[in-house]
Design an enzyme around this catalytic site. Structure first.
Site: not given
Length: 196
Positions: A140, A46, A51, A94-95, A136-137
């Site tokens: 963000h 995701g 991000q 997380c990226l 999660h997204e």
């Protein structure tokens, strides 16, 4: 506009509360396609718009992270989450925080309402990994990182890793590799003005 890149903690856009998009046009579709490519490139499942330093309420997912399964690719625009039920704990990463992981408790079932790239309304009850990734997204988009939700004992273990990211970020600011914080804020405001 230059190609999108994944920004890392503690970049201020990660704490920015993203704004709803008023319309989906070619630029938004291009951003979504680029985000999907970046997600695969960084082996994620995701990726939220903030991000990649965009202040909009949009994220992309593929719950298996498999580019050979494009049928699992989803784009959610202006998501709203409700009717959370059940709880489960799972390790998350997380990226924007590579190599950092920690346990997060989330609802196992949720209702998500959003729009896709074609402007179609999404209204689904989802569970399991799909629910977790959507939560999660969406976090963000509200400026919340998974590290904000780990237990206090784990957070203290992660603090030294987060400190390393902070040192690296400040070093890039001081060297001029990153624009000044005021310039970052001005750019976000300009992007919001254009589309929100």
């Amino acid at each position: 506009m230059s190609p999108l890149q994944i920004i890392q903690y503690p970049h201020p856009t990660l704490r920015h509360v993203s704004q709803p998009l008023k319309k989906v046009d070619r630029q938004v579709r291009d951003w979504a396609a680029e985000m999907i490519e970046l997600m695969y490139e960084h082996e994620g499942i995701g990726l939220a718009a903030n991000q990649v330093d965009l202040p909009y309420r949009m994220f992309v997912i593929n719950v298996e992270g498999d580019p050979d399964k494009p049928e699992l690719e989803r784009v959610f625009i202006n998501p709203v989450i409700s009717r959370g039920k059940g709880l489960s704990e799972m390790s998350e990463g997380c990226l924007s925080l590579p190599d950092v992981r920690g346990p997060v408790t989330r609802n196992t079932t949720i209702r998500v309402q959003a729009y896709d790239l074609a402007g179609n309304e999404i209204d689904e009850v989802v569970d399991g990994m799909l629910a977790r990734v959507i939560l999660h997204e969406t976090d963000h988009l509200d400026g919340i990182l998974f590290t904000d939700k780990v237990p206090a004992t784990t957070r203290s273990e992660l603090d030294h890793l987060l400190h390393e990211f902070e040192l690296a970020f400040n070093s890039r600011l001081e060297s001029g590799e990153l624009p000044h914080l005021d310039a970052m804020a001005a750019r976000l405001a300009e992007l919001q003005e254009a589309r929100c």
